[in-house]
Design a protein around this motif. Structure first.
Motif, short mmCIF file in Angstrom:
data_model
loop_
_atom_site.label_atom_id
_atom_site.label_comp_id
_atom_site.label_asym_id
_atom_site.label_seq_id
_atom_site.Cartn_x
_atom_site.Cartn_y
_atom_site.Cartn_z
N GLY A 147 0.79 -1.23 0.00
CA GLY A 147 0.00 0.00 0.00
C GLY A 147 0.82 1.27 0.00
N ILE A 148 2.13 1.16 -0.25
CA ILE A 148 2.98 2.35 -0.29
C ILE A 148 2.98 2.87 -1.72
N GLN A 149 2.58 4.11 -1.91
CA GLN A 149 2.50 4.66 -3.26
C GLN A 149 3.89 5.00 -3.78
N VAL A 150 4.13 4.64 -5.05
CA VAL A 150 5.38 4.96 -5.73
C VAL A 150 5.07 6.06 -6.74
N ILE A 151 5.67 7.23 -6.53
CA ILE A 151 5.41 8.38 -7.39
C ILE A 151 6.73 8.86 -8.00
N GLY A 152 6.67 9.92 -8.80
CA GLY A 152 7.87 10.51 -9.38
C GLY A 152 7.88 12.01 -9.22
N ASP A 153 8.88 12.65 -9.79
CA ASP A 153 9.00 14.10 -9.63
C ASP A 153 7.87 14.85 -10.31
N ILE A 154 7.33 14.30 -11.39
CA ILE A 154 6.22 14.97 -12.08
C ILE A 154 4.99 15.01 -11.17
N GLU A 155 4.76 13.94 -10.42
CA GLU A 155 3.64 13.91 -9.48
C GLU A 155 3.81 14.99 -8.40
N LEU A 156 5.01 15.10 -7.84
CA LEU A 156 5.26 16.15 -6.84
C LEU A 156 4.99 17.53 -7.44
N PHE A 157 5.42 17.72 -8.67
CA PHE A 157 5.22 19.00 -9.36
C PHE A 157 3.73 19.30 -9.54
N CYS A 158 2.99 18.32 -10.00
CA CYS A 158 1.56 18.53 -10.26
C CYS A 158 0.79 18.83 -8.98
N ARG A 159 1.21 18.26 -7.87
CA ARG A 159 0.57 18.55 -6.59
C ARG A 159 0.86 19.98 -6.13
N ALA A 160 2.00 20.52 -6.60
CA ALA A 160 2.48 21.81 -6.08
C ALA A 160 1.98 23.02 -6.85
N THR A 161 1.41 22.82 -8.05
CA THR A 161 1.06 23.98 -8.88
C THR A 161 -0.34 23.86 -9.46
N THR A 162 -0.97 25.01 -9.64
CA THR A 162 -2.25 25.06 -10.37
C THR A 162 -2.08 25.80 -11.70
N THR A 163 -0.85 26.15 -12.04
CA THR A 163 -0.58 26.83 -13.32
C THR A 163 -0.86 25.86 -14.48
N PRO A 164 -1.44 26.35 -15.58
CA PRO A 164 -1.74 25.46 -16.72
C PRO A 164 -0.48 24.75 -17.24
N ILE A 165 -0.66 23.49 -17.62
CA ILE A 165 0.43 22.66 -18.11
C ILE A 165 0.09 22.14 -19.50
N VAL A 166 1.01 22.32 -20.45
CA VAL A 166 0.95 21.62 -21.73
C VAL A 166 1.81 20.38 -21.57
N ALA A 167 1.22 19.20 -21.72
CA ALA A 167 1.91 17.94 -21.47
C ALA A 167 2.10 17.19 -22.79
N ILE A 168 3.35 16.83 -23.07
CA ILE A 168 3.71 16.28 -24.38
C ILE A 168 4.45 14.97 -24.20
N THR A 169 3.96 13.91 -24.86
CA THR A 169 4.69 12.65 -24.90
C THR A 169 4.63 12.09 -26.31
N GLY A 170 5.27 10.95 -26.51
CA GLY A 170 5.35 10.32 -27.81
C GLY A 170 6.63 9.52 -27.89
N SER A 171 6.71 8.60 -28.83
CA SER A 171 7.95 7.84 -28.98
C SER A 171 9.07 8.72 -29.53
N ASN A 172 8.69 9.70 -30.35
CA ASN A 172 9.68 10.58 -30.99
C ASN A 172 9.15 12.00 -31.04
N ALA A 173 10.08 12.93 -31.17
CA ALA A 173 9.80 14.36 -31.41
C ALA A 173 9.32 15.12 -30.18
N LYS A 174 9.31 14.48 -29.01
CA LYS A 174 8.85 15.17 -27.79
C LYS A 174 9.65 16.45 -27.53
N SER A 175 10.97 16.33 -27.60
CA SER A 175 11.82 17.48 -27.25
C SER A 175 11.62 18.63 -28.22
#
Length: 451
Positions: free
Chosen positions: A94-122
């Motif tokens: 029952g121990i949750q495993v999170i990452g830095d993005i989760e900590l970030f999302c909990r900390a801000t209400t500023t709008p986020i554009v979120a981008i993923t994909g196998s290629n061209a993300k950067s």
């Protein structure tokens, strides 16, 4: 002040790379008790950690099951699989495993554009960030690109643009993106995922609770399983329908377009190739979703000339062009580079490829290579696997080093040809990272011409 509050519960940070250290700093600033676990005996940033936080318990050399089970929450670096037995056991307790993005999302209400994909993300992440800057918007750009995301919180911002990997998305639960996209999906990280379905499911997490989404209408795997009432649009290299982004061709000229409206000729863009036309269209769709003015976006597309190690022109000598695409670490990226470059030159492509193949299937490279390539020079750990997967029609050579590969390519190249380093593989068999591979390629090419 948050930094003076002692909060209950132990946070165990797993992995002490750049991301891990940023997590420790953030959690200590927020008043948490923190411990660190790393499988390496001497991880990077260890001395820095001990200087800044001598009170932080550090366990090295293995995943410390006892320490992990004592955690209130585990903050895992993306390079470590959450399916490692010690982490799986913690989750079962029952121990949750999170990452830095989760900590970030909990900390801000500023709008986020979120981008993923196998290629061209950067490339797309950088483009949207530059578009926002051009419009005078205070923007923070990071995630899987450059700055660890928690460091962005140090400066005020009106918009965040984040590149997110599948590994980061696995440990993110609170993202509510103002605009989200999967740019494309092709086989990658098959050394980490059991199958494509598992990889696809990780990517799809970016759409959870989003306010707007953008899909690639020529890649059905990018389409979310979301209620139809969520606003959305699509991009593609074909003519767009109303409110979609695409390409219109008139009298031999290709235009970026929204619906029937021509926005600008593709030849005016600062980056070349069909894959970059798709990247530009995705950036436009995401930018519009967060109200970036069209004028600023088109100005950015005219001036942006690309990122290092991504189809970057190194030099053109004796009518032979040399391109560094060291960031091409999977088959999909290399395929896009071959097609984009092959269609834009008068001669043929000489491809330098190879490295750690991550369990990929290299057969999809064959049709483009048969169409556009003169030869393939293979390097690295999986050179023979790539050779076996590629069409017997292709001319193939082996090189023991990258310098050797560059010299062989130089002998093969004629006026009008292009030599392309796009390995379709990870770099860690021969290099520190893909940037190191790219820098060594540039140095080897420059040495040919004494530049």
């Amino acid at each position: 002040m948050a930094g003076l509050i002692q909060r209950a519960g132990l946070k165990v940070v797993v992995g002490l790379g750049k991301t891990g250290l940023s997590c420790v700093r953030y959690l200590k600033q927020m008043g948490y008790t923190v411990a660190v676990n790393d499988t390496r005996e001497n991880p990077p940033n260890l001395a820095e950690l001990r200087t800044e936080y001598p009170d932080v318990v550090v366990s090295l050399g293995h995943l410390d099951a006892e320490l992990l089970l004592s955690a209130q929450e585990i903050v895992c670096s993306p390079g470590i699989s959450i399916n490692e037995p010690a982490l799986a056991a913690a989750r079962q307790h029952g121990i949750q495993v999170i990452g830095d993005i989760e900590l970030f999302c909990r900390a801000t209400t500023t709008p986020i554009v979120a981008i993923t994909g196998s290629n061209a993300k950067s490339t797309v992440t950088t483009l949207v960030g530059l578009m926002a800057e051009a419009a005078g918007i205070v923007v923070g750009v990071g995630g899987n690109l450059g700055t660890p995301v928690l460091e962005l919180l140090a400066q005020p911002a009106d918009l965040y643009v984040l590149e997110l990997s599948s590994f980061q998305l696995e440990t993110t639960f609170s993202l509510q993106a103002a605009a989200a996209t999967i740019l494309n999906i092709s086989e990658d990280h098959m050394d980490r995922y059991a199958n494509m379905q598992e990889y696809h499911a990780a990517k799809q997490r970016i759409y959870r609770n989003c306010h707007y989404y953008v899909t690639n209408r020529q890649d059905l795997l990018t389409v979310p399983l979301l209620p139809e009432h969520i606003p959305n649009t699509s991009f593609g290299l074909n003519p767009p329908d109303l409110h979609q982004y695409g390409v219109i061709k008139e009298q031999g000229v290709s235009y970026l377009a929204k619906g029937a409206q021509k926005l600008m000729p593709t030849q005016e863009m600062g980056i070349f190739g069909e894959h970059n036309v798709a990247n530009a269209l995705a950036a436009l769709a995401l930018g519009e979703a967060v109200n970036i003015p069209m004028t600023a976006m088109l100005t950015t597309l005219r001036h942006f000339t690309g990122l290092p190690h991504r189809c970057q022109l190194v030099t053109k000598q004796q009518q032979v062009a040399w391109y560094n695409d060291s960031k091409g670490t999977n088959v999909g990226a290399t395929l896009a580079a071959i097609n984009g470059l092959g269609a834009s030159i008068s001669g043929q492509v000489i491809l330098i490829a190879g490295g750690v193949g991550k369990g990929q299937d290299f057969r999809p490279l064959s049709p483009a290579l048969v169409q556009y390539s003169k030869a393939v020079v293979l390097i690295g750990e999986d050179a023979q696997k790539i050779d076996a997967a590629l069409s017997p029609q292709l001319v193939k050579y082996y090189a023991s080093t990258l310098v050797d590969a560059v010299q062989q390519a130089h002998q093969l190249a004629c006026a009008g040809d292009a030599v392309l380093l796009s390995p379709a593989c990870a770099s860690f068999d021969m290099f520190k990272h893909y940037e190191d591979r790219g820098h060594q390629f540039v140095a080897a090419v420059n040495a040919l011409y004494s530049l």
